[in-house]
Write a protein that holds these residues in place. Structure first.
Motif, short mmCIF file in Angstrom:
data_model
loop_
_atom_site.label_atom_id
_atom_site.label_comp_id
_atom_site.label_asym_id
_atom_site.label_seq_id
_atom_site.Cartn_x
_atom_site.Cartn_y
_atom_site.Cartn_z
N MET A 12 -79.07 52.84 -37.31
CA MET A 12 -79.32 54.05 -36.54
C MET A 12 -79.94 55.11 -37.44
O MET A 12 -79.51 55.29 -38.58
N ARG B 2 -80.34 60.80 -35.51
CA ARG B 2 -79.60 60.42 -34.31
C ARG B 2 -78.10 60.45 -34.59
O ARG B 2 -77.32 60.91 -33.76
N LYS B 3 -77.69 59.98 -35.76
CA LYS B 3 -76.28 60.08 -36.14
C LYS B 3 -75.83 61.54 -36.18
O LYS B 3 -74.75 61.90 -35.70
N ILE C 140 -75.23 62.92 -32.68
CA ILE C 140 -74.00 62.44 -32.06
C ILE C 140 -72.76 63.05 -32.72
O ILE C 140 -71.86 63.55 -32.04
N ASN D 244 -66.09 55.93 -23.26
CA ASN D 244 -67.43 55.36 -23.17
C ASN D 244 -68.46 56.39 -23.62
O ASN D 244 -69.22 56.95 -22.82
N PRO E 218 -71.46 57.43 -26.84
CA PRO E 218 -72.24 56.85 -27.95
C PRO E 218 -71.47 57.01 -29.26
O PRO E 218 -70.88 58.06 -29.52
N ARG E 219 -71.48 55.98 -30.07
CA ARG E 219 -70.73 55.99 -31.33
C ARG E 219 -71.68 55.98 -32.51
O ARG E 219 -72.79 55.42 -32.44
N ALA E 220 -71.24 56.58 -33.59
CA ALA E 220 -72.03 56.59 -34.83
C ALA E 220 -71.09 56.75 -36.01
O ALA E 220 -69.93 57.17 -35.85
#
Length: 425
Positions: free
Chosen positions: A1, A5-6, A9, A80, A82-84
């Motif tokens: 990723m 983007r990390k 999030i 649910n 987005p994970r980072a």
């Protein structure tokens, strides 16, 4: 990723943590003026330091993956979202790059729990260690610690960070058991006690060293203090049935037992796919604001936590703060027999009970009355809220008539319009 983007999030995931203050730290001056990020004074994320400067912290999570299932948390295991996850090197790089671009003066770092509390805490400590030792970073660092982590990891965190915080999460053990089954108030408070003991031992060691040291001034850098800006915590308000009286009782106990610098309150806000155990509506931000005002009264004005929400013989209290007026005015209206207060004669404790007079105003009144009688114009010059104070004071050119204005009329005078209150809620 991609790193950006990390950052998107994990910066967004960190917004729910309010306890990112940095007040009270000492400057970590570098030998010879070298070092990265040296910043004088103190500050809060997107807020103002005591000297008027706006200070910013890079506020992120190391990761929003989490093995815990706290019902009120958007980053819970079953959520649910987005994970980072950042690596240690990525957090260090971001902190230094943001500082060099003059975006920030420090770092606030928290994390979801991954693998184990010890593993997660070790990762947080490694970020702080790398910044301090490998890059000579002198900016502010606030680490959110993991309560179940080993005590030695907490000790390491305090050597590199300016402030440590452990979220107590909810006001009561029962609420924590219902909504965060993996967490326990006893474990959280044990970690708070460890931090307090380390700070006290560090302070005593420094005092002892100062008494016996004959080291020439400036010969070498003194040892780094343990978490010089202390520790703080945060409570979610409105996720459980606890009253404001319960919240303030827990707050007062935390201050007295663990000498916290601040207790932060976070009004509950519904999250996606929420548990049926949680309220459907978000908690009023006015309630959060009144709790902060009450916290101020406990810490600086000498109020007991139980008297702030107490009722009267005619109107028994329900344990909740009045949302229409501030808690200091509410107490004064319930206790009209304690007024008026004579500004030229009464002691500091009584002056602090007067609505419209803050700590600075009271200190100036005490200085001024040594030389001359206090007048309303003097209060205006001190920028006190004279309109609010007048029904409760006697001074050289003002004496309210007995029963001049009823409590009901005063309440109506100072309560905000209903439409304004609706906007705040």
């Amino acid at each position: 990723m991609e790193l950006l983007r990390k950052l998107e999030i994990l910066a967004d995931a960190a917004k729910y943590d309010a306890s990112c203050a940095s007040s009270g730290t000492a400057s970590r001056n570098s030998v010879g003026g070298r070092g990265v990020g040296s910043a004088e004074g103190s500050g809060i994320c997107h807020a103002y330091a005591p000297d008027g400067r706006c200070i910013s912290l890079l506020k992120i999570l190391l990761t929003n993956f989490c093995v815990y299932e706290c019902h009120y948390c958007i980053n819970r295991n079953s959520s649910n979202v987005p994970r980072a996850r950042f690596t240690v090197a990525e957090v260090v790089r971001l902190t230094l790059d943001f500082y060099k671009r003059n975006y920030i003066e420090g770092l606030f770092l928290s994390s979801g729990v991954i693998r184990s509390p010890d593993y997660t805490m070790a990762q947080l400590v490694e970020v702080a260690r790398c910044l301090r030792q490998d890059h000579d970073f002198r900016g502010y660092i606030h680490l959110k610690t993991i309560p179940d982590a080993d005590g030695e990891l907490l000790a390491d965190a305090g050597r590199f960070a300016d402030r440590l915080s452990i979220n107590v999460e909810l006001p009561t053990q029962q609420a924590l058991a219902d909504l965060a089954p993996e967490k326990d108030h006893r474990t959280i408070k044990l970690s708070m006690a460890r931090i307090r003991e380390r700070r006290e031992a560090d302070a005593e060691a420094r005092r002892a060293a100062a008494r016996v040291s004959n080291r020439p001034r400036g010969a070498r850098r003194p040892p780094t203090r343990f978490a010089p800006a202390g520790q703080s915590t945060q409570m979610i308000v409105g996720a459980d049935p606890a009253t404001d009286a319960d919240v303030l009782a827990t707050t007062d106990q935390l201050y007295r037992s663990y000498r916290l610098k601040r207790v932060y309150f976070s009004a509950f806000s519904p999250i996606p796919d929420a548990s049926v155990r949680l309220p459907a509506q978000r908690t009023s931000l006015v309630r959060e604001h009144r709790l902060y005002q009450s916290d101020w009264l406990i810490r600086f004005y000498g109020y007991r936590h139980d008297e702030i929400t107490a009722g009267t013989d005619d109107t028994p209290g329900n344990g909740m703060l009045d949302l229409d007026i501030d808690p200091k005015l509410a107490w004064a209206l319930r206790n009209r027999a304690a007024f008026p207060v004579n500004l030229d004669r009464d002691d500091r404790e009584r002056l602090l009970r007067v609505p419209g007079l803050g700590v600075k105003s009271v200190n100036r009144v005490l200085q001024l009355r040594r030389w001359q009688p206090v007048r309303l114009a003097d209060l205006v010059a001190m920028k006190a809220d004279v309109r609010k104070a007048m029904p409760f004071i006697i001074c050289a050119n003002h004496h309210p008539g007995v029963g001049e204005v009823t409590s009901q009329r005063l309440r109506a005078r100072f309560a905000p319009p209903a439409e304004q209150l609706a906007l705040d809620i």
